[in-house]
Design an enzyme around this catalytic site. Structure first.
Site, mmCIF file in Angstrom:
data_model
loop_
_atom_site.group_PDB
_atom_site.id
_atom_site.type_symbol
_atom_site.label_atom_id
_atom_site.label_comp_id
_atom_site.label_asym_id
_atom_site.label_seq_id
_atom_site.Cartn_x
_atom_site.Cartn_y
_atom_site.Cartn_z
ATOM 1 N N PRO A 10 0.792 -1.229 0.000
ATOM 2 C CG PRO A 10 -0.061 -1.054 2.157
ATOM 3 C CD PRO A 10 0.591 -2.034 1.220
ATOM 4 C CG ASN A 11 -0.179 4.274 1.368
ATOM 5 O OD1 ASN A 11 -1.180 4.815 0.910
ATOM 6 N ND2 ASN A 11 -0.173 3.684 2.543
ATOM 7 N NE ARG A 18 4.095 6.584 1.530
ATOM 8 C CZ ARG A 18 4.355 5.356 1.937
ATOM 9 N NH1 ARG A 18 4.784 4.458 1.082
ATOM 10 N NH2 ARG A 18 4.174 5.017 3.189
ATOM 11 C CE1 TYR A 23 8.961 5.154 2.700
ATOM 12 C CE2 TYR A 23 7.412 6.975 2.834
ATOM 13 C CZ TYR A 23 7.918 5.797 3.344
ATOM 14 O OH TYR A 23 7.398 5.250 4.494
ATOM 15 C CG ASN A 72 8.388 -1.954 0.126
ATOM 16 O OD1 ASN A 72 7.873 -2.107 1.230
ATOM 17 N ND2 ASN A 72 8.976 -0.827 -0.235
ATOM 18 C CB ALA A 75 1.552 0.026 6.181
ATOM 19 C CG HIS A 78 5.435 -2.340 9.934
ATOM 20 N ND1 HIS A 78 6.747 -2.750 9.979
ATOM 21 C CD2 HIS A 78 5.407 -1.307 9.053
ATOM 22 C CE1 HIS A 78 7.474 -1.978 9.170
ATOM 23 N NE2 HIS A 78 6.683 -1.106 8.593
ATOM 24 C CG ASP A 85 -0.460 -17.327 8.150
ATOM 25 O OD1 ASP A 85 0.630 -17.481 8.730
ATOM 26 O OD2 ASP A 85 -1.548 -17.242 8.751
ATOM 27 C CD GLU A 96 10.907 -7.535 4.990
ATOM 28 O OE1 GLU A 96 11.772 -8.177 5.613
ATOM 29 O OE2 GLU A 96 10.145 -6.744 5.537
ATOM 30 C CG HIS A 98 11.192 -2.395 4.267
ATOM 31 N ND1 HIS A 98 9.825 -2.304 4.140
ATOM 32 C CD2 HIS A 98 11.447 -3.587 4.826
ATOM 33 C CE1 HIS A 98 9.277 -3.398 4.623
ATOM 34 N NE2 HIS A 98 10.228 -4.202 5.042
ATOM 35 C CG LEU A 99 11.574 2.432 -1.141
ATOM 36 C CD1 LEU A 99 10.267 3.175 -1.373
ATOM 37 C CD2 LEU A 99 12.466 2.532 -2.357
ATOM 38 N NE ARG A 105 10.161 5.731 8.621
ATOM 39 C CZ ARG A 105 9.257 5.640 7.627
ATOM 40 N NH1 ARG A 105 9.427 4.766 6.650
ATOM 41 N NH2 ARG A 105 8.209 6.429 7.628
ATOM 42 N NE ARG A 109 7.037 4.093 9.975
ATOM 43 C CZ ARG A 109 5.971 4.258 9.180
ATOM 44 N NH1 ARG A 109 5.626 3.316 8.321
ATOM 45 N NH2 ARG A 109 5.261 5.356 9.222
HETATM 46 C C1 DQA Z 1 8.349 1.056 3.682
HETATM 47 C C2 DQA Z 1 8.468 1.217 5.208
HETATM 48 C C3 DQA Z 1 7.130 0.967 5.876
HETATM 49 O O1 DQA Z 1 7.239 1.153 7.276
HETATM 50 C C4 DQA Z 1 6.096 1.953 5.365
HETATM 51 O O2 DQA Z 1 4.831 1.664 5.914
HETATM 52 C C5 DQA Z 1 6.031 2.012 3.876
HETATM 53 C C6 DQA Z 1 7.264 1.943 3.116
HETATM 54 C C7 DQA Z 1 9.666 1.393 2.971
HETATM 55 O O3 DQA Z 1 9.780 1.029 1.805
HETATM 56 O O4 DQA Z 1 10.536 2.041 3.558
HETATM 57 O O5 DQA Z 1 4.966 2.226 3.299
HETATM 58 O O6 DQA Z 1 8.049 -0.315 3.405
#
Ligand code: DQA
Length: 146
Positions: A10-11, A18, A23, A72, A75, A78, A85, A96, A98-99, A105, A109
């Site tokens: 998401p997002n 954003r 990011y 990735n 959210a 977490h 699962d 995995e 994460h940017l 943080r 998180r």
């Molecule tokens: C994220 C880190 C997550 O905590 C956050 O909710 C994101 C982006 C990252 O790529 O740093 O949406 O996964």
């Protein structure tokens, strides 16, 4: 040819606008275009999927039409036992990404439902982290130990 699913949570569709200070300014399409070029050089096939919906991400994993996953989960990293699962159920290797570095943080998180079942977690490298993940998986399949 090795098929890798790039699964985006998401997002991440809003990357570029954003919270750019956190990011970066690259859009998701730009990141994917650059990854696609990298994959071509490595002789790996990529498929991209982004959703803001937890169940849609789970459903995409259930299709199991890939050999490995770069994820990735944003959210949902977490919060999502469902996604954890699903990864355990499809039982393919995944990296995995994460940017940012979530461990640097807010405390909420620091909870991560995927980290201990991923073959690698790449944090805090911006979009370069996806390329590092791709290298890791491509090497693993080249060596034939996946
Ligand atoms: C994220 C880190 C997550 O905590 C956050 O909710 C994101 C982006 C990252 O790529 O740093 O949406 O996964």
């Amino acid at each position: 040819m090795t098929r890798i699913l790039v699964l985006q949570g998401p997002n991440l569709d809003l990357l570029g606008t954003r919270q750019p200070a956190l990011y970066g300014t690259e859009t998701l399409d730009e990141i994917h275009a650059s990854l696609a070029q990298h994959a071509e050089r490595l002789g790996v096939e990529l498929d991209f999927f982004q959703s803001n919906h937890e169940g849609a991400l789970v459903d995409r994993l259930h299709r199991r039409d890939f050999d490995a996953v770069i994820v990735n989960a944003a959210a949902y990293t977490h919060t999502s036992v469902a996604l954890r699962d699903a990864f355990l159920a499809v039982a393919v290797p995944f990296v995995e990404v994460h940017l940012t570095d979530p461990w640097q943080r807010e405390p909420f998180r620091h909870v991560n439902f995927l980290h201990d079942i991923a073959i690698r977690t790449v944090v805090g490298q911006g979009s370069r982290g996806y390329h590092a993940a791709l290298e890791t998986l491509a090497a693993r399949f080249r060596e034939g130990d996946a």
